[in-house]
Motif scaffolding. Structure first.
Motif, PDB file in Angstrom:
ATOM      1  N   MET A 134       0.838  -1.194   0.000  1.00  0.00           N
ATOM      2  CA  MET A 134       0.000   0.000   0.000  1.00  0.00           C
ATOM      3  C   MET A 134       0.873   1.244   0.000  1.00  0.00           C
ATOM      4  N   THR A 135       0.600   2.184  -0.893  1.00  0.00           N
ATOM      5  CA  THR A 135       1.348   3.432  -0.977  1.00  0.00           C
ATOM      6  C   THR A 135       0.756   4.459  -0.027  1.00  0.00           C
ATOM      7  N   VAL A 136       1.612   5.153   0.704  1.00  0.00           N
ATOM      8  CA  VAL A 136       1.193   6.278   1.536  1.00  0.00           C
ATOM      9  C   VAL A 136       1.932   7.503   1.028  1.00  0.00           C
ATOM     10  N   TYR A 137       1.180   8.526   0.658  1.00  0.00           N
ATOM     11  CA  TYR A 137       1.833   9.691   0.068  1.00  0.00           C
ATOM     12  C   TYR A 137       1.251  11.002   0.601  1.00  0.00           C
ATOM     13  N   ALA A 138       2.067  12.054   0.545  1.00  0.00           N
ATOM     14  CA  ALA A 138       1.636  13.394   0.950  1.00  0.00           C
ATOM     15  C   ALA A 138       1.002  14.066  -0.255  1.00  0.00           C
ATOM     16  N   ALA A 139      -0.322  14.222  -0.227  1.00  0.00           N
ATOM     17  CA  ALA A 139      -1.029  14.798  -1.371  1.00  0.00           C
ATOM     18  C   ALA A 139      -0.887  16.315  -1.433  1.00  0.00           C
ATOM     19  N   ILE A 140      -0.634  16.956  -0.301  1.00  0.00           N
ATOM     20  CA  ILE A 140      -0.320  18.382  -0.250  1.00  0.00           C
ATOM     21  C   ILE A 140       1.184  18.493  -0.023  1.00  0.00           C
ATOM     22  N   PRO A 141       1.905  19.223  -0.893  1.00  0.00           N
ATOM     23  CA  PRO A 141       3.365  19.284  -0.755  1.00  0.00           C
ATOM     24  C   PRO A 141       3.809  19.761   0.628  1.00  0.00           C
ATOM     25  N   VAL A 142       4.846  19.145   1.130  1.00  0.00           N
ATOM     26  CA  VAL A 142       5.440  19.509   2.419  1.00  0.00           C
ATOM     27  C   VAL A 142       6.874  19.942   2.169  1.00  0.00           C
TER      28      VAL A 142
END
Length: 318
Positions: free
Chosen positions: A216-224
């Motif tokens: 499962m991929t976990v990603y930051a959808a709003i840039p950090v």
């Protein structure tokens, strides 16, 4: 170069009252836009098809409030366009999920702001957490791909890791982490902005759980920004820069193009002018250049975070 990714807000109506809602028509003094008819959406689909898009995500408001959602999906699919649905899940049962999958929906994105009934109610104004869990099961039963979307606020920053666990338990393909960006109703609730410490804690918890959730991929959808939170501290999370106004675009309920769901500025109507023309407007050029400050462009992490989210630039980091 790949074609555009569109997020089409097919209705301004919603069955929740989320404190963090970013929809621009919920800004004080704004009026709700009307919805396009099926005939108008057919014309819009032709215009979108001409841009050779990668996909269209149907959202709102709450897209399942439209009785003709299956027909809208079919309009895009018969033009060879991949279709997804972003929903709060409250109205998504097994029959509906299966019907939409058969109509051509490739994936669903379901918002899960909290892993407790109390937390869900505090953020959305509704006792809907059990309904959301049923919706996730319905999607799994349909065979469509699933992304669980989680917004990180000052109220629920301790939930991020548990949301990843929940998503993995329900066989989600991905978890999208969105830090709160004030817009729409959210402009009145700036107290929901997470502190840097809260955001760090949420990201660390999500990263730890992600490393224990293979496949499962976990990603930051709003840039950090890497200068605020070093991406290397969160090996389980995929980070990226803003692609709005370049690859990703928003279309409001009237068929008007915007660079981002957060942006209130309409570039023009896709029912009147082609995407190729609208996407090359001066506003788009200025938007894309707005993160190009000297401190950012000279930074070694520029290619990774791109200066972060433009709609958080003027908000002090706490």
């Amino acid at each position: 170069m790949k074609g555009p990714l569109f997020v089409f807000e097919i209705t301004p109506r919603c069955n929740l009252a989320c404190a963090y809602c970013y929809n621009v028509w919920k800004t004080e003094g704004k009026t709700y836009p009307r919805e396009l008819s099926l005939d108008e959406i057919e014309s819009l689909a032709d215009s979108i098809q001409a841009s050779h898009p990668v996909s269209v995500t149907l959202t709102g408001g709450e897209p399942l409030l439209r009785d003709d959602l299956r027909e809208i999906v079919s309009m895009f699919r018969k033009r060879g366009i991949l279709v997804g649905i972003a929903t709060n899940g409250m109205l998504l049962d097994r029959d509906t999920a299966q019907s939409l999958k058969e109509a051509g929906v490739a994936w669903f994105e379901v918002s899960v702001p909290s892993v407790s009934g109390e937390g869900y109610r505090a953020l959305t104004g509704t006792d809907g957490f059990e309904a959301v869990k049923r919706a996730v099961l319905a999607i799994a039963s349909s065979g469509a791909r699933l992304t669980v979307s989680h917004i990180i606020t000052s109220m629920n920053s301790g939930d991020a890791g548990r949301v990843v666990d929940l998503a993995y338990a329900f066989s989600a393909d991905a978890t999208a982490l969105n830090r709160f960006v004030p817009g729409g109703t959210g402009l009145e609730n700036r107290h929901l902005l997470p502190t840097l410490k809260q955001l760090d804690s949420a990201m660390k918890s999500a990263s730890e759980r992600s490393l224990m959730s293979p496949g499962m991929t976990v990603y930051a959808a709003i840039p950090v920004e890497d200068c605020h939170l070093h991406h290397s501290d969160y090996p389980g999370i995929t980070f990226g820069s803003c692609i709005c106004g370049e690859v990703k675009w928003a279309i409001n309920p009237l068929g008007e193009l915007r660079v981002c769901e957060q942006s209130p500025h309409t570039i023009g109507s896709l029912l009147e002018r082609p995407f190729e023309e609208l996407s090359r407007s001066l506003f788009v050029e200025e938007f894309r250049d707005s993160n190009r400050c000297s401190d950012c462009t000279s930074c070694s992490s520029w290619s990774v975070c791109g200066g972060g989210c433009r709609f958080l630039q003027d908000i002090p980091i706490r």
